[in-house]
Enzyme design. Structure first.
Site, PDB file in Angstrom:
ATOM      1  N   ARG A 354       7.910  -8.696 -11.259  1.00 19.10           N
ATOM      2  CA  ARG A 354       7.400 -10.035 -10.946  1.00 19.10           C
ATOM      3  C   ARG A 354       5.979  -9.978 -10.395  1.00 19.10           C
ATOM      4  NH1 ARG A 354      11.531 -13.503 -11.410  1.00 19.10           N
ATOM      5  NH2 ARG A 354      13.656 -12.714 -11.092  1.00 19.10           N
ATOM      6  N   GLY A 384       0.881  -4.407  -5.893  1.00 17.52           N
ATOM      7  CA  GLY A 384       2.069  -4.866  -5.185  1.00 17.52           C
ATOM      8  C   GLY A 384       2.933  -5.840  -5.945  1.00 17.52           C
ATOM      9  N   SER A 385       3.623  -6.736  -5.255  1.00 18.44           N
ATOM     10  CA  SER A 385       4.482  -7.784  -5.758  1.00 18.44           C
ATOM     11  C   SER A 385       5.957  -7.461  -5.584  1.00 18.44           C
ATOM     12  CB  SER A 385       4.157  -8.141  -7.203  1.00 18.44           C
ATOM     13  OG  SER A 385       4.653  -9.428  -7.491  1.00 18.44           O
ATOM     14  N   ARG A 386       6.791  -7.670  -6.630  1.00 17.17           N
ATOM     15  CA  ARG A 386       8.249  -7.598  -6.458  1.00 17.17           C
ATOM     16  C   ARG A 386       8.914  -7.051  -7.714  1.00 17.17           C
ATOM     17  NH1 ARG A 386      11.895 -13.022  -5.247  1.00 17.17           N
ATOM     18  NH2 ARG A 386      13.716 -12.388  -6.442  1.00 17.17           N
TER      19      ARG A 386
END
Length: 417
Positions: A354, A384-386
């Site tokens: 994501r 980064g992120s998910r």
């Protein structure tokens, strides 16, 4: 390349030298199979770096057949193999011609293909006959524009069929692209017997620390901008800003080696970070059953490389449109996301990469049809992120909870029941 026209490398320009790095990439599929396997090396010479890499990758139980580049060189190759010692000589057979070879699990072509599209197609058709079901053909082609465009186009077309993978090898004179081709689909169960593939996208700095090629490119851009600023504004110190930023930017793309658990029941984290949630849900895009989803938030300081949580076969890949909310917020549920769907021995497993407030670029390097070993690198999210892992809820039991830190490829997030 050999006396057989079906596998001859033709084309204008000086010959393409295959260095040690390119040779290692050619042997990727051979190296990652732990069990006994058969390999066919076509177009070998005694001083070939490819021959050296193939012999080095041999394991107990392996059988290697070598077809020389020239029929007259067969006796020289036999003497060379004998000189390598009894252990090697027992596992290597030198054939006088390709016609004497039998079908193998891995077929490796020692010299790059540089001919026209028709010549390359003929070569591939001829070599495909020597592959076992689900076997892999490894070939090289020049990567520079204008060098064998016909061969490049034909190999790219073939790569889309059963997608094993391609790798760009810049550290070669000239640069080459390695294609690993499969002409028949592979069984899902094979993935569990594989080791993670060697990736040229992961550039070694030390024995345990690598950097993704995206980091090299990003640092190069920063240094280039610094040099341009230094030239255009020689009295200013603004050039120090991008110059000093190059190191931290490259560090964002660090890619350390990870110790993957031997436990066959273990499901490992797909990324470094903090567990945001562990929940059961349904998602009709992946099937009618219920899924266990483990969501992990990656900060800008975490390692951004994503790894396969389980061994499996890539059967689908798609990108869902959405927004760019902060990844740790509930609204991130509707962010842009890339979904890699795996078929496994335990059912359907999905990894969602994501985007977030800062992360807007997702890299996915596993084509449909590719086999991924557990813990194998398959992509990254820039800055980064998910990353979410979906597991069949009736087959997996979570072993982590919200707030816990996990390490991609090493931490166990669930176990198969």
């Amino acid at each position: 390349m050999t006396q057989s026209p079906a596998v001859r490398a033709t084309g204008p320009g000086r010959p393409v030298r295959v260095g040690e790095r390119a040779a290692r990439v050619l042997t990727t599929e051979m190296s990652r199979h732990h069990g006994p396997k058969t390999t066919l090396l076509v177009g070998a010479t005694t001083d070939s770096s490819v021959l050296a890499a193939v012999v080095d990758a041999l394991l107990p139980g392996d059988v290697l057949t070598v077809v020389p580049a020239d029929a007259l060189a067969a006796d020289q190759l036999r003497d060379h193999v004998t000189a390598l010692g009894q252990w090697t000589a027992q596992r290597v057979r030198v054939a006088d011609s390709l016609a004497e070879a039998e079908a193998a699990d891995v077929v490796i072509v020692a010299e790059p293909l540089t001919g026209s599209a028709e010549e390359t197609r003929t070569a591939l058709d001829g070599l495909a006959k020597y592959l076992t079901d689900g076997g892999v053909l490894s070939v090289l082609v020049p990567a520079l524009p204008g060098r064998a465009p016909g061969a490049v186009g034909e190999l790219e077309r073939q790569s889309a069929l059963f997608g094993v993978g391609t790798d760009l090898v810049l550290v070669n004179q000239p640069p080459v692209r390695a294609h690993r081709l499969r002409f028949t689909p592979a069984e899902v169960s094979v993935a569990a017997r594989l080791a993670p593939a060697y990736r040229t996208s992961s550039i070694p700095l030390t024995r345990r620390m690598h950097i993704d090629s995206n980091g090299v490119a990003a640092a190069g851009i920063a240094l280039g901008f610094a040099a341009l600023t230094r030239v255009t504004r020689p009295k200013s110190r603004l050039w120090l800003v991008p110059a000093l930023a190059a190191g931290p930017v490259a560090a964002f793309f660090r890619d350390p080696e990870r110790d993957i658990p031997d436990d066959e029941s273990a499901v490992v984290a797909a990324a470094d970070g903090q567990v945001l949630s562990v929940q059961r849900l349904r998602d009709e895009r992946f099937g009618d059953g219920e899924f266990l989803r483990v969501a992990v938030f990656l900060s800008v300081l975490d390692v951004h490389v994503n790894r396969a949580p389980v061994a499996g076969k890539v059967v689908d890949y798609f990108v869902a449109d959405g927004g760019f909310a902060a990844a740790m917020k509930p609204d991130a549920e509707h962010n842009v996301a890339a979904y890699t769907v795996l078929d496994t021995d335990h059912g359907t497993v999905v990894v969602a990469q994501r985007t977030g407030l800062i992360a807007r670029r997702i890299v996915q390097r596993a084509p449909i049809g590719a086999l991924l070993a557990r813990g194998e690198r398959f992509g990254l999210i820039r800055f980064g992120s998910r990353t979410d892992v979906y597991l069949p809820a009736d087959a997996a039991e979570p072993v982590v909870g919200p707030g816990e830190r996990v390490i991609g490829g090493s931490s166990v997030i669930a176990r198969w029941r």
